[in-house]
Design a protein around this motif. Structure first.
Motif, PDB file in Angstrom:
ATOM      1  N   PRO A  41       0.778  -1.232   0.000  1.00  0.00           N
ATOM      2  CA  PRO A  41       0.000   0.000   0.000  1.00  0.00           C
ATOM      3  C   PRO A  41       0.816   1.293   0.000  1.00  0.00           C
ATOM      4  O   PRO A  41       0.306   2.317  -0.402  1.00  0.00           O
ATOM      5  CB  PRO A  41      -0.851  -0.096   1.266  1.00  0.00           C
ATOM      6  N   LYS A  42       2.061   1.252   0.410  1.00  0.00           N
ATOM      7  CA  LYS A  42       2.811   2.509   0.558  1.00  0.00           C
ATOM      8  C   LYS A  42       3.686   2.839  -0.643  1.00  0.00           C
ATOM      9  O   LYS A  42       4.566   3.679  -0.548  1.00  0.00           O
ATOM     10  CB  LYS A  42       3.643   2.458   1.826  1.00  0.00           C
ATOM     11  N   GLN A  43       3.446   2.196  -1.788  1.00  0.00           N
ATOM     12  CA  GLN A  43       4.238   2.484  -2.979  1.00  0.00           C
ATOM     13  C   GLN A  43       3.866   3.853  -3.543  1.00  0.00           C
ATOM     14  O   GLN A  43       2.710   4.262  -3.513  1.00  0.00           O
ATOM     15  CB  GLN A  43       4.013   1.420  -4.052  1.00  0.00           C
ATOM     16  N   THR A  44       4.855   4.540  -4.087  1.00  0.00           N
ATOM     17  CA  THR A  44       4.595   5.839  -4.700  1.00  0.00           C
ATOM     18  C   THR A  44       3.905   5.641  -6.053  1.00  0.00           C
ATOM     19  O   THR A  44       4.005   4.574  -6.670  1.00  0.00           O
ATOM     20  CB  THR A  44       5.901   6.621  -4.934  1.00  0.00           C
ATOM     21  N   THR A  45       3.242   6.670  -6.506  1.00  0.00           N
ATOM     22  CA  THR A  45       2.598   6.624  -7.815  1.00  0.00           C
ATOM     23  C   THR A  45       3.630   6.359  -8.901  1.00  0.00           C
ATOM     24  O   THR A  45       3.390   5.566  -9.816  1.00  0.00           O
ATOM     25  CB  THR A  45       1.859   7.947  -8.082  1.00  0.00           C
ATOM     26  N   GLU A  46       4.788   6.988  -8.788  1.00  0.00           N
ATOM     27  CA  GLU A  46       5.841   6.777  -9.781  1.00  0.00           C
ATOM     28  C   GLU A  46       6.267   5.310  -9.831  1.00  0.00           C
ATOM     29  O   GLU A  46       6.391   4.720 -10.915  1.00  0.00           O
ATOM     30  CB  GLU A  46       7.049   7.657  -9.480  1.00  0.00           C
ATOM     31  N   THR A  47       6.465   4.685  -8.683  1.00  0.00           N
ATOM     32  CA  THR A  47       6.858   3.280  -8.627  1.00  0.00           C
ATOM     33  C   THR A  47       5.793   2.393  -9.246  1.00  0.00           C
ATOM     34  O   THR A  47       6.094   1.462 -10.009  1.00  0.00           O
ATOM     35  CB  THR A  47       7.123   2.853  -7.172  1.00  0.00           C
ATOM     36  N   LEU A  48       4.535   2.664  -8.939  1.00  0.00           N
ATOM     37  CA  LEU A  48       3.439   1.876  -9.494  1.00  0.00           C
ATOM     38  C   LEU A  48       3.379   2.011 -11.015  1.00  0.00           C
ATOM     39  O   LEU A  48       3.199   1.022 -11.736  1.00  0.00           O
ATOM     40  CB  LEU A  48       2.110   2.299  -8.870  1.00  0.00           C
ATOM     41  N   LEU A  49       3.549   3.235 -11.508  1.00  0.00           N
ATOM     42  CA  LEU A  49       3.512   3.455 -12.950  1.00  0.00           C
ATOM     43  C   LEU A  49       4.693   2.799 -13.664  1.00  0.00           C
ATOM     44  O   LEU A  49       4.538   2.239 -14.749  1.00  0.00           O
ATOM     45  CB  LEU A  49       3.463   4.953 -13.267  1.00  0.00           C
ATOM     46  N   VAL A  50       5.877   2.856 -13.064  1.00  0.00           N
ATOM     47  CA  VAL A  50       7.051   2.213 -13.664  1.00  0.00           C
ATOM     48  C   VAL A  50       6.826   0.708 -13.761  1.00  0.00           C
ATOM     49  O   VAL A  50       7.085   0.091 -14.802  1.00  0.00           O
ATOM     50  CB  VAL A  50       8.333   2.535 -12.856  1.00  0.00           C
ATOM     51  N   ASN A  51       6.317   0.108 -12.691  1.00  0.00           N
ATOM     52  CA  ASN A  51       6.064  -1.332 -12.710  1.00  0.00           C
ATOM     53  C   ASN A  51       4.954  -1.695 -13.694  1.00  0.00           C
ATOM     54  O   ASN A  51       5.042  -2.721 -14.383  1.00  0.00           O
ATOM     55  CB  ASN A  51       5.747  -1.834 -11.303  1.00  0.00           C
ATOM     56  N   LEU A  74      -0.284   4.830 -22.526  1.00  0.00           N
ATOM     57  CA  LEU A  74      -1.041   5.625 -21.554  1.00  0.00           C
ATOM     58  C   LEU A  74      -0.319   5.714 -20.214  1.00  0.00           C
ATOM     59  O   LEU A  74      -0.217   6.792 -19.612  1.00  0.00           O
ATOM     60  CB  LEU A  74      -2.444   5.037 -21.370  1.00  0.00           C
ATOM     61  N   VAL A  75       0.193   4.590 -19.754  1.00  0.00           N
ATOM     62  CA  VAL A  75       0.927   4.572 -18.481  1.00  0.00           C
ATOM     63  C   VAL A  75       2.199   5.407 -18.593  1.00  0.00           C
ATOM     64  O   VAL A  75       2.535   6.167 -17.683  1.00  0.00           O
ATOM     65  CB  VAL A  75       1.239   3.124 -18.045  1.00  0.00           C
ATOM     66  N   ASP A  76       2.909   5.284 -19.706  1.00  0.00           N
ATOM     67  CA  ASP A  76       4.141   6.063 -19.890  1.00  0.00           C
ATOM     68  C   ASP A  76       3.852   7.563 -19.902  1.00  0.00           C
ATOM     69  O   ASP A  76       4.609   8.357 -19.343  1.00  0.00           O
ATOM     70  CB  ASP A  76       4.857   5.648 -21.175  1.00  0.00           C
ATOM     71  N   ARG A  77       2.739   7.967 -20.516  1.00  0.00           N
ATOM     72  CA  ARG A  77       2.374   9.388 -20.522  1.00  0.00           C
ATOM     73  C   ARG A  77       2.045   9.859 -19.109  1.00  0.00           C
ATOM     74  O   ARG A  77       2.463  10.937 -18.680  1.00  0.00           O
ATOM     75  CB  ARG A  77       1.190   9.619 -21.457  1.00  0.00           C
ATOM     76  N   ALA A  78       1.321   9.043 -18.347  1.00  0.00           N
ATOM     77  CA  ALA A  78       1.034   9.381 -16.951  1.00  0.00           C
ATOM     78  C   ALA A  78       2.310   9.491 -16.146  1.00  0.00           C
ATOM     79  O   ALA A  78       2.471  10.400 -15.322  1.00  0.00           O
ATOM     80  CB  ALA A  78       0.081   8.343 -16.337  1.00  0.00           C
ATOM     81  N   LEU A  79       3.254   8.588 -16.395  1.00  0.00           N
ATOM     82  CA  LEU A  79       4.546   8.621 -15.693  1.00  0.00           C
ATOM     83  C   LEU A  79       5.304   9.902 -16.023  1.00  0.00           C
ATOM     84  O   LEU A  79       5.903  10.525 -15.139  1.00  0.00           O
ATOM     85  CB  LEU A  79       5.365   7.391 -16.071  1.00  0.00           C
ATOM     86  N   GLU A  80       5.276  10.332 -17.276  1.00  0.00           N
ATOM     87  CA  GLU A  80       5.926  11.591 -17.655  1.00  0.00           C
ATOM     88  C   GLU A  80       5.303  12.778 -16.927  1.00  0.00           C
ATOM     89  O   GLU A  80       6.007  13.725 -16.559  1.00  0.00           O
ATOM     90  CB  GLU A  80       5.796  11.809 -19.172  1.00  0.00           C
ATOM     91  N   GLN A  81       4.008  12.742 -16.702  1.00  0.00           N
ATOM     92  CA  GLN A  81       3.331  13.834 -16.010  1.00  0.00           C
ATOM     93  C   GLN A  81       3.645  13.828 -14.519  1.00  0.00           C
ATOM     94  O   GLN A  81       3.775  14.872 -13.895  1.00  0.00           O
ATOM     95  CB  GLN A  81       1.830  13.772 -16.235  1.00  0.00           C
ATOM     96  N   VAL A  82       3.793  12.637 -13.949  1.00  0.00           N
ATOM     97  CA  VAL A  82       4.089  12.514 -12.520  1.00  0.00           C
ATOM     98  C   VAL A  82       5.549  12.822 -12.227  1.00  0.00           C
ATOM     99  O   VAL A  82       5.873  13.458 -11.239  1.00  0.00           O
ATOM    100  CB  VAL A  82       3.721  11.096 -12.013  1.00  0.00           C
ATOM    101  N   SER A  83       6.428  12.356 -13.110  1.00  0.00           N
ATOM    102  CA  SER A  83       7.856  12.504 -12.884  1.00  0.00           C
ATOM    103  C   SER A  83       8.546  12.872 -14.194  1.00  0.00           C
ATOM    104  O   SER A  83       9.119  11.998 -14.853  1.00  0.00           O
ATOM    105  CB  SER A  83       8.413  11.199 -12.319  1.00  0.00           C
ATOM    106  N   PRO A  84       8.473  14.148 -14.585  1.00  0.00           N
ATOM    107  CA  PRO A  84       9.079  14.555 -15.864  1.00  0.00           C
ATOM    108  C   PRO A  84      10.584  14.301 -15.867  1.00  0.00           C
ATOM    109  O   PRO A  84      11.261  14.475 -14.861  1.00  0.00           O
ATOM    110  CB  PRO A  84       8.797  16.043 -15.944  1.00  0.00           C
TER     111      PRO A  84
END
Length: 78
Positions: free
Chosen positions: A15-25, A65-75
Motif C-alpha cells: 500500500p505505501k508504494q509511490t505513484t511513480e513506482t506503481l507506474l514504472v512497474n 497511456l501509463v508512460d504518458r502518466a509517468l511523464e506527467q508525474v515525474s518529468p
C-alpha cells in the motif's frame, strides 16, 4: 463436507508504494506483455494470430497511456 475458507490473494501491491513506482512497474509489465504476445502471435495460424495481435495492440496502448502518466508525474530532466 468441505467448508471453503477465505484465502489470501496470490498477488498484492504494497500500500505505501509511490505513484511513480506503481507506474514504472505497470509500464514494465505491459512491455513484457507486448513482447510475449508479439512473439507468440507468429507461432499461431492466421485467425488466432489476428486475435493475438489485437491483444498486443491493447497492451501497447496501455503502455503508452501509463508512460504518458509517468511523464506527467515525474518529468525527465532536459
Amino acid at each position: 463436507m468441505f467448508k471453503p475458507t477465505p484465502s489470501s490473494p496470490l498477488f498484492t501491491v504494497t500500500p505505501k508504494q509511490t505513484t511513480e513506482t506503481l507506474l514504472v512497474n505497470a509500464s514494465e509489465t505491459l512491455s513484457s506483455l507486448n513482447a510475449l504476445t508479439c512473439t507468440l502471435a507468429f507461432d499461431l495460424d492466421a485467425s488466432q494470430r489476428a486475435i493475438m495481435l489485437g491483444i498486443q495492440q491493447l497492451a501497447k496502448l496501455g503502455q503508452l497511456l501509463v508512460d504518458r502518466a509517468l511523464e506527467q508525474v515525474s518529468p525527465s530532466p532536459i
